[in-house]
Write an enzyme that holds these catalytic residues in place. Structure first.
Site, PDB file in Angstrom:
ATOM      1  N   ARG A  59       0.687  -1.352   0.224  1.00  0.00           N
ATOM      2  CA  ARG A  59      -0.026   0.157  -0.033  1.00  0.00           C
ATOM      3  C   ARG A  59       0.825   1.259   0.089  1.00  0.00           C
ATOM      4  O   ARG A  59       0.592   2.190  -0.713  1.00  0.00           O
ATOM      5  CB  ARG A  59      -1.093  -0.042   1.190  1.00  0.00           C
ATOM      6  N   THR A  60       1.953   1.239   1.082  1.00  0.00           N
ATOM      7  CA  THR A  60       2.651   2.610   1.061  1.00  0.00           C
ATOM      8  C   THR A  60       3.281   2.752  -0.185  1.00  0.00           C
ATOM      9  O   THR A  60       3.225   3.988  -0.853  1.00  0.00           O
ATOM     10  CB  THR A  60       3.655   2.419   2.041  1.00  0.00           C
ATOM     11  N   LYS A  89      26.925  -3.030  -2.478  1.00  0.00           N
ATOM     12  CA  LYS A  89      28.283  -3.163  -2.615  1.00  0.00           C
ATOM     13  C   LYS A  89      28.828  -2.340  -1.472  1.00  0.00           C
ATOM     14  O   LYS A  89      30.244  -2.232  -1.227  1.00  0.00           O
ATOM     15  CB  LYS A  89      28.744  -2.228  -3.875  1.00  0.00           C
ATOM     16  N   ARG A 110      11.641   3.671   2.931  1.00  0.00           N
ATOM     17  CA  ARG A 110      11.240   2.909   3.903  1.00  0.00           C
ATOM     18  C   ARG A 110      12.301   1.951   4.253  1.00  0.00           C
ATOM     19  O   ARG A 110      12.942   1.455   3.359  1.00  0.00           O
ATOM     20  CB  ARG A 110      10.060   1.939   3.584  1.00  0.00           C
ATOM     21  N   HIS A 138       5.703   5.954  11.172  1.00  0.00           N
ATOM     22  CA  HIS A 138       5.156   5.623   9.809  1.00  0.00           C
ATOM     23  C   HIS A 138       4.380   6.974   9.753  1.00  0.00           C
ATOM     24  O   HIS A 138       3.206   6.839   9.639  1.00  0.00           O
ATOM     25  CB  HIS A 138       4.457   4.509   9.465  1.00  0.00           C
TER      26      HIS A 138
HETATM   27  C1  NCD Z   1       2.082  -0.966   8.191  1.00  0.00           C
HETATM   28  C2  NCD Z   1       3.671  -0.881   8.018  1.00  0.00           C
HETATM   29  O1  NCD Z   1       4.332  -1.106   7.142  1.00  0.00           O
HETATM   30  O2  NCD Z   1       3.851  -0.494   9.162  1.00  0.00           O
HETATM   31  N1  NCD Z   1       1.712  -1.300   6.791  1.00  0.00           N
HETATM   32  C3  NCD Z   1       1.440  -0.291   5.841  1.00  0.00           C
HETATM   33  O3  NCD Z   1       2.204   0.575   5.507  1.00  0.00           O
HETATM   34  N2  NCD Z   1       0.105   0.163   5.250  1.00  0.00           N
HETATM   35  C4  NCD Z   1       1.482  -1.771   8.990  1.00  0.00           C
HETATM   36  C5  NCD Z   1       2.047  -3.225   9.022  1.00  0.00           C
HETATM   37  O4  NCD Z   1       2.820  -3.863   8.200  1.00  0.00           O
HETATM   38  O5  NCD Z   1       1.464  -4.232   9.690  1.00  0.00           O
END
Ligand code: NCD
Length: 314
Positions: A59-60, A89, A110, A138
């Protein structure tokens, strides 16, 4: 367009109520306009977003990528960063930050290590968005969560919010509680988890210092009765020190029809997703289930975030 109070978005603490007001307003505009109109406007056609992911994501990453496409901008992306980039590397994250800012106007990162995205941002000379750093933060997921509540409840104050599952390692919980307690009034939190996965005391004290009432229980059936929002999380398997610790704490709560029927008719059930076993599929058809709608709202609030953070670029 008003200026946001932050340059990089690394931590929910940086976000002010006035930022939320503007982001929600713009997200509403995009939602009402529909996608086609926004992409024809051409205002963002030279804008380049880079997505750098060192951890899995559906999703993100895709909602950021969808957001830049729908704004009419361009995308460069790196999946599985630790094996596909020069990090493999031995290049440092800071050098990666320096270099990537020559190629993009805004970067979403991320990474599994808490604090690593902030480290990356120190050396970047374009805005950086923390798309999740370990179990820490997040912040844009909390924007999605807040926008979902706004759309579904039409208010962000005076809410009884239950949060169930992994409150220790769930970064979305940390960012969400931060914004709800700092920026809005009279919200109460019922935290539902095993003893081992409770929210850290320091965080609890910090959120309570803004006037939010926080209580803890392990009894979901009882707690659900007077909630307005139930925020469900999965057990964050990848953050546990041992398989035993994970197994001990996994599958302790499962939201099913019977449990949902104990709650209010207008309860809003949210989940940042992915859902594993914590919500049974029979709940998906119930009017209270809003977690897939939440993924959809994510595109509009991320369009607004990209547009406002790159305001100087236009
Ligand atoms: C979450 C995350 O990555 O922290 N998911 C997301 O970004 N939609 C929650 C999760 O992974 O449980």
């Amino acid at each position: 367009m008003r200026k946001l109070s932050f340059y990089h978005l690394l931590d929910a603490n940086q976000i002010q109520k006035s930022d939320l007001d503007c982001l929600i307003k713009l997200a509403q505009k995009y939602r009402k306009q529909g996608h086609k109109k926004t992409s024809r406007s051409g205002k963002y056609r030279s804008l380049v977003l880079a997505t750098l992911f060192f951890e899995p994501s559906t999703r993100t990453r895709f909602s950021f990528e969808s957001a830049i496409c729908r704004l009419g901008g361009r995308l460069i992306k790196m999946e599985q960063g630790s094996v596909s980039s020069s990090i493999k590397k031995g290049e440092s994250l800071s050098d990666t930050g320096r270099v990537m800012s020559c190629y993009a106007d805004i970067i979403a990162v991320r990474h599994p290590k808490a604090g690593s995205v902030a480290e990356f941002a120190k050396y970047a000379h374009v805005p950086v968005i923390n798309a999740g750093d370990g179990s820490n933060q997040h912040p844009t997921q909390s924007l999605v969560d807040i926008y979902t509540i706004f759309c579904e409840k039409n208010r962000l104050d005076n809410l009884k919010i239950g949060i169930v599952g992994d409150l220790k390692y769930g970064r979305t919980v940390h960012s969400f509680m931060n914004l709800m307690s700092r920026c809005y009034d009279n919200n109460s939190f019922t935290l539902i988890s095993s003893k081992e996965l409770r929210l850290d005391d320091k965080k609890k004290e910090y959120f309570a210092s803004f006037g939010s009432k926080i209580s803890e229980t392990d009894n979901l059936k009882e707690a659900i009765k007077d909630l307005d929002i139930l925020y469900v999380t999965r057990t964050q398997q990848e953050r546990f020190d041992s398989e035993e610790e994970f197994e001990r704490n996994n599958n302790l709560y499962q939201i099913n029809k019977e449990i949902v029927n104990q709650g209010k008719k207008d309860l809003v059930i949210m989940h940042p997703l992915p859902r594993i076993t914590e919500i049974s599929e029979e709940v998906d058809q119930m009017p209270q289930a809003k977690y897939f709608a939440q993924s959809n709202y994510g595109v509009y609030i991320r369009m607004a975030t990209l547009a406002m953070m790159t305001r100087n670029h236009q």
